[in-house]
Design an enzyme around this catalytic site. Sequence first.
Site, mmCIF file in Angstrom:
data_model
loop_
_atom_site.group_PDB
_atom_site.id
_atom_site.type_symbol
_atom_site.label_atom_id
_atom_site.label_comp_id
_atom_site.label_asym_id
_atom_site.label_seq_id
_atom_site.Cartn_x
_atom_site.Cartn_y
_atom_site.Cartn_z
ATOM 1 N N ASP A 109 2.789 -7.041 -6.191
ATOM 2 C CA ASP A 109 3.060 -6.633 -7.131
ATOM 3 C C ASP A 109 3.359 -5.102 -7.385
ATOM 4 O O ASP A 109 4.119 -4.749 -7.957
ATOM 5 C CB ASP A 109 3.047 -7.085 -8.722
ATOM 6 C CG ASP A 109 0.826 -7.199 -8.812
ATOM 7 O OD1 ASP A 109 0.703 -5.845 -7.387
ATOM 8 O OD2 ASP A 109 -0.280 -7.610 -9.339
ATOM 9 N N HIS A 124 1.531 -12.474 1.495
ATOM 10 C CA HIS A 124 2.287 -12.941 0.263
ATOM 11 C C HIS A 124 3.647 -11.972 0.319
ATOM 12 O O HIS A 124 4.592 -12.683 -0.564
ATOM 13 C CB HIS A 124 1.415 -13.861 -0.811
ATOM 14 C CG HIS A 124 0.280 -14.629 -0.492
ATOM 15 N ND1 HIS A 124 -0.673 -14.749 -1.617
ATOM 16 C CD2 HIS A 124 0.019 -14.951 0.712
ATOM 17 C CE1 HIS A 124 -1.687 -15.655 -0.822
ATOM 18 N NE2 HIS A 124 -1.405 -15.728 0.188
#
Length: 258
Positions: A109, A124
């Site tokens: 994010d 990730h």
Amino acid sequence: MVNSHHTLIKQAQKILKETKYLAALTGAGISTRSGIPDFRSPESGLWDHVDPMEVATITAFKQNPKAFFDWIKPLARKIMSAQPNPAHLALANMEKYGPLKGIITQNIDVLHTKAGSQTIYEVHGHMRDATCMHCLETSRSTENLHRYLSNGDVPRCFQCNGILKPNIILFGEILPMMVLNKAKRLTQSCDAMIVAGSSLEVAPAGDLPLLAKYAGAKLIIVNYEETHLDYLADVVIHADVAEVLPQLASVFMSEPAD
Ligand code: ZN
């Protein structure tokens, strides 16, 4: 709530005061206060109507990119507008004013970036950039995503019109080796590690605290739920990271908060 954790916070502060080389590992729990659902959690709503294996694998993406983008749309929208919360800001302060040398995060994010942190290992991947599946050119995904979110067109490469894939690691994709190696180096160099908002269920990032501990580091875990490495930690605080982390960061900023 924090008062009940007063003693534990004091213990963590004591460790931090003696720390020269600090590492942090963050997961979904650090971003829930910013309105980002836990990607993997059934409660996130992201998996209500889809089988992850049918949209979020690299094979599925190649076969049907539209299905992937339709699935990720609500999450992408939240990520675009999300703001860092006190936990992200506390970690940025620990780097700016304290011994924090880097953050290893499982989150895509980019909220650590928005908070002002400098050294971030996104194991990730992240939503900042996208890569063309045809010519492999990387571009900032923000503009493309904006267009997609407004008119639903699948993002395409400016150079060759190939499909753009956000630089997040899909199921079936190999984790970014360089990033992971740097994360491991940080883990082995630190004399203390803070785990914040990670359930430590997902390997390999979830195993890094073990590596830190074997290398002789102190371990502080701040997470709502228990983790499988709680038994190994020097301090475990089961509480909201957005409440606890600012108190830990205060050690490096002025007089520690009580
Ligand atoms: Zn291209």
